[in-house]
Design an enzyme around this catalytic site. Sequence first.
Site, PDB file in Angstrom:
ATOM      1  N   LYS A  54       2.348   4.557   1.736  1.00 39.02           N
ATOM      2  CA  LYS A  54       2.508   5.022   3.121  1.00 39.02           C
ATOM      3  C   LYS A  54       2.149   6.504   3.131  1.00 39.02           C
ATOM      4  CE  LYS A  54       5.102   5.026   7.334  1.00 39.02           C
ATOM      5  NZ  LYS A  54       4.603   6.325   7.719  1.00 39.02           N
ATOM      6  N   CYS A  61       2.909  51.014  -3.610  1.00 41.70           N
ATOM      7  CA  CYS A  61       4.125  50.225  -3.870  1.00 41.70           C
ATOM      8  C   CYS A  61       3.962  49.483  -5.202  1.00 41.70           C
ATOM      9  CB  CYS A  61       4.352  49.236  -2.730  1.00 41.70           C
ATOM     10  SG  CYS A  61       5.688  48.087  -3.058  1.00 41.70           S
ATOM     11  N   CYS A 103       9.853  49.800  -3.133  1.00 41.25           N
ATOM     12  CA  CYS A 103       9.452  51.210  -3.168  1.00 41.25           C
ATOM     13  C   CYS A 103      10.172  52.085  -2.143  1.00 41.25           C
ATOM     14  CB  CYS A 103       7.939  51.336  -2.973  1.00 41.25           C
ATOM     15  SG  CYS A 103       7.418  50.987  -1.289  1.00 41.25           S
ATOM     16  N   CYS A 117       5.678  45.570   3.655  1.00 40.00           N
ATOM     17  CA  CYS A 117       5.686  46.951   3.184  1.00 40.00           C
ATOM     18  C   CYS A 117       4.251  47.457   3.306  1.00 40.00           C
ATOM     19  CB  CYS A 117       6.132  47.006   1.729  1.00 40.00           C
ATOM     20  SG  CYS A 117       5.728  48.572   0.950  1.00 40.00           S
ATOM     21  N   LYS A 131      10.644   3.212   3.061  1.00 44.61           N
ATOM     22  CA  LYS A 131      10.523   4.661   2.877  1.00 44.61           C
ATOM     23  C   LYS A 131      11.465   5.217   1.811  1.00 44.61           C
ATOM     24  CE  LYS A 131       8.955   6.810   7.001  1.00 44.61           C
ATOM     25  NZ  LYS A 131       9.350   7.478   8.210  1.00 44.61           N
ATOM     26  N   GLU A 155       0.856  -1.203   0.000  1.00 42.70           N
ATOM     27  CA  GLU A 155       0.000   0.000   0.000  1.00 42.70           C
ATOM     28  C   GLU A 155       0.884   1.241   0.000  1.00 42.70           C
ATOM     29  OE1 GLU A 155      -2.247  -0.238   3.621  1.00 42.70           O
ATOM     30  OE2 GLU A 155      -2.955  -2.259   3.186  1.00 42.70           O
ATOM     31  N   TYR A 189      -6.559   2.081   6.102  1.00 36.85           N
ATOM     32  CA  TYR A 189      -5.577   1.025   5.809  1.00 36.85           C
ATOM     33  C   TYR A 189      -5.720  -0.185   6.737  1.00 36.85           C
ATOM     34  CZ  TYR A 189      -3.130   3.794   9.366  1.00 36.85           C
ATOM     35  OH  TYR A 189      -2.813   4.499  10.487  1.00 36.85           O
ATOM     36  N   ASP A 192       1.500  10.197   4.353  1.00 39.11           N
ATOM     37  CA  ASP A 192       2.245  11.016   5.310  1.00 39.11           C
ATOM     38  C   ASP A 192       1.285  12.007   5.973  1.00 39.11           C
ATOM     39  OD1 ASP A 192       4.328  11.990   6.729  1.00 39.11           O
ATOM     40  OD2 ASP A 192       5.289  13.030   5.063  1.00 39.11           O
ATOM     41  N   CYS A 230      11.394  48.771   2.107  1.00 39.63           N
ATOM     42  CA  CYS A 230      10.911  47.892   1.049  1.00 39.63           C
ATOM     43  C   CYS A 230      11.849  47.960  -0.164  1.00 39.63           C
ATOM     44  CB  CYS A 230       9.500  48.333   0.661  1.00 39.63           C
ATOM     45  SG  CYS A 230       8.892  47.535  -0.823  1.00 39.63           S
TER      46      CYS A 230
HETATM   47  S1  IVH Z   1      -0.551   0.071   8.922  1.00 38.80           S
HETATM   48  C1  IVH Z   1      -0.211  -2.139  12.341  1.00 38.80           C
HETATM   49  N1  IVH Z   1      -0.695   1.208   6.565  1.00 38.80           N
HETATM   50  O1  IVH Z   1       2.368   4.965   9.437  1.00 38.80           O
HETATM   51  C2  IVH Z   1       0.414  -1.202  11.451  1.00 38.80           C
HETATM   52  N2  IVH Z   1       0.073   2.496   8.390  1.00 38.80           N
HETATM   53  O2  IVH Z   1       4.780   4.640  10.955  1.00 38.80           O
HETATM   54  C3  IVH Z   1      -0.054   0.145  11.602  1.00 38.80           C
HETATM   55  N3  IVH Z   1       0.619   4.814   7.815  1.00 38.80           N
HETATM   56  O3  IVH Z   1       0.856   5.071  12.591  1.00 38.80           O
HETATM   57  C4  IVH Z   1      -0.357   0.882  10.481  1.00 38.80           C
HETATM   58  N4  IVH Z   1       0.122   4.671   5.690  1.00 38.80           N
HETATM   59  O4  IVH Z   1      -0.277   6.334  10.696  1.00 38.80           O
HETATM   60  C5  IVH Z   1      -0.377   1.359   7.860  1.00 38.80           C
HETATM   61  N5  IVH Z   1      -0.865   2.096   4.413  1.00 38.80           N
HETATM   62  C6  IVH Z   1      -0.566   2.241   5.714  1.00 38.80           C
HETATM   63  C7  IVH Z   1      -0.097   3.468   6.229  1.00 38.80           C
HETATM   64  C8  IVH Z   1       0.207   3.552   7.583  1.00 38.80           C
HETATM   65  C9  IVH Z   1       0.550   5.461   6.653  1.00 38.80           C
HETATM   66  C10 IVH Z   1       1.093   5.414   9.090  1.00 38.80           C
HETATM   67  C11 IVH Z   1       0.224   5.102  10.273  1.00 38.80           C
HETATM   68  C12 IVH Z   1       1.147   4.568  11.327  1.00 38.80           C
HETATM   69  C13 IVH Z   1       2.460   5.035  10.835  1.00 38.80           C
HETATM   70  C14 IVH Z   1       3.569   4.149  11.345  1.00 38.80           C
END
Ligand code: IVH
Length: 673
Positions: A123, A434, A415, A428, A320, A121, A231, A125, A412
């Site tokens: 990740k 200006c 101006c 400014c 990551k 999946e 997720y 942010d 500024c």
């Molecule tokens: S699974 C049991 N899936 O990453 C595992 N987490 O660094 C828990 N996060 O606290 C989470 N995308 O907030 C999972 N596709 C994803 C995610 C994900 C982002 C975040 C989540 C977690 C943090 C851990």
Amino acid sequence: MKEDSAAQSAKKRIDELTDAVNYHNYRYYMLEDPVISDFEFDKSVKELAALEAVYPQYVRVDSPSKRVGGAVSEKFGQVKHNIPMLSLDNTYSRGEVAEFDAKIKRFLGYGAAEEIEYECELKFDGLAIELIYKNGIFVQGSTRGDGVTGEDVTVNLRTINTVPLKLQKDISYIEVRGEVLMDKEGFKRLNEEKLEEGLSLFANPRNAASGSIRQLDPEITSKRNLVMFAYGVGDYSKENSFNTQFELMNFLKSLGINVNKNIKVVKGISGAVDFFDYIAKKRESLPFEIDGIVIKVNDLKLQERLGEISKSPRWATAYKFSAKQEVSDITGIEVSVGRTGILTPVAILNPVNIGGVVVKRATLHNQDEIDKKNINIGDRVLVERSGDVIPEVVKVMSKGEKGGAFKLPAVCPCCGSPVVIDGAAHRCMNELSCPCQIKGAIVHFASKRAMDIEGLGEKIVDKLVENGLIKNVADIYYLKRGDLRELEGLGEKSEENLFNSIEKSKNISYDRFIYALGIRHVGEHIADLLVKYFGGIDGIKNADVEELSSKFGIGEEIGKSIFNFFRLNSNIAVIERLFRAGISPYIINVSASAENSRIPGKSFIFTGGLKDFTRDEAENIVKEMGGIIEKTVKKKLDYVVAGGEPGSKYGKAVKLKLNIIDEDEFKELIKQK
Ligand code: IVH
């Protein structure tokens, strides 16, 4: 009897509309596949709102109108998660990912040649949250917090369109887990607004999402462009069962929960690495930030066997992206002046390749950031480029000869007017003359809600300024017939129309005139209050910061901004020229316009919904009758009008023993309308 049947059919219609609006919301936001036009959708929303106003007893808990309107709270309650919310182990290289796979096989007693099935999946942010649904209805939402206890942010999560208030299936209990994100576009806009208001910026979309969810006023959250992706799950009623993570995600999707489409089941860890490479290429084009992928063992029974170590599951890892950062030297610092007068320092760098893009400039944001990071010309710095965001200097690696921190100029660069410190911004204040601000100032001045000079839009303003025909807003009134004809693309007829609307604009109410001046922080509401309290320009100009700030509780920041505006001779000169050109703003004479002495000059605040007026309508009536609309509850309020389901303002009003009236009493007050 008759009434009963009317009520019954209203209830039926409210049910139909609630279901329809929820369904189309789901098609639009989650499936991204709407089947009706925005116009039809809005029509249903309006019809529902109208019916709900008359029959509040039939408003359903999953009504779309319940997304906003939660009360402002002083602090969040705590929520203990039934099952702790774990975090993830991180990996950054192919080697580390291979080690993750090898450990799993060792633990399960698999041979090296056997392949594990993984589900991959994105990740996200953002900020981890949990949503609890009982009998298909969203009842509680919380942040992850420390994994064991989080904060109750239900009212804020309700405002997010991708958080369904009701599931598509009627399952008895489920805890959905996911991430709340702010998209890149929304983040950019939010920081632009913050900069404009002189507030400190959010460092990245993650902080912005977290700050928005942890807002005490849900109305602010509702304006923040947030999205939720699920997720996983915590506890859930066992009427449903799944064998794999992938099946679970599909089940969530079938409930109407938002699940991102970038999910892939792969055989063996090499498949997960391929998915990582594929997503790395796609990353820039995604509308939100991700910081890698998550690799999960697909088989739920295997997940259970693998269990967890020190708060992270053994069956999952985050793979990551390495940060897009490089080191370079600052060869100079340029200061530009934006459309709104803010001075922005930009570091000029020795060109450096960051993740395939040559970076030559990086923003330093403002003086606070420069001071905090102690940055100057000649320093060796770490530069980061992420997504579409402008590259920024993260920190100093080694100081150059100059030492110390760069200081923004006191005048500024555009101006030469003195620069004023306005929160985190250096600004400014020569807003009306200006050259760097003039185009924006003129477009605002001429806009519909200000002077309403039809035909004086951005394009014409650009041409007028670039040809030297206008140097400030007053020049608009000194243009001569023929001046404009030389401008490319402006015919005789349009010139005539423009002159007519310029002439017409001279007859304007005082509050709109003040608003048109574009004084920082002075929107329509404050312009209106300024005129009511101080009369005309002279009263406002002569007030000191204390009077401006305390008169109607607008706070010192706004008071200072108004005060500073009128200290600049160039601004006063422009206003005088406007008056000389024939603009003579009128003040609505409140005592003549309403014999009813109970409204003019009296202050009002509204809380809760009224049956016969929208909030805007009610407030406009008060304003037209010479009353004052306040936004916060304080001691000196004359009337608190409480409608149905009043918010926290009501509680405060009771505490302060204010004069609280209901809708009927309000109607009585405005009777001659
Ligand atoms: S699974 C049991 N899936 O990453 C595992 N987490 O660094 C828990 N996060 O606290 C989470 N995308 O907030 C999972 N596709 C994803 C995610 C994900 C982002 C975040 C989540 C977690 C943090 C851990």
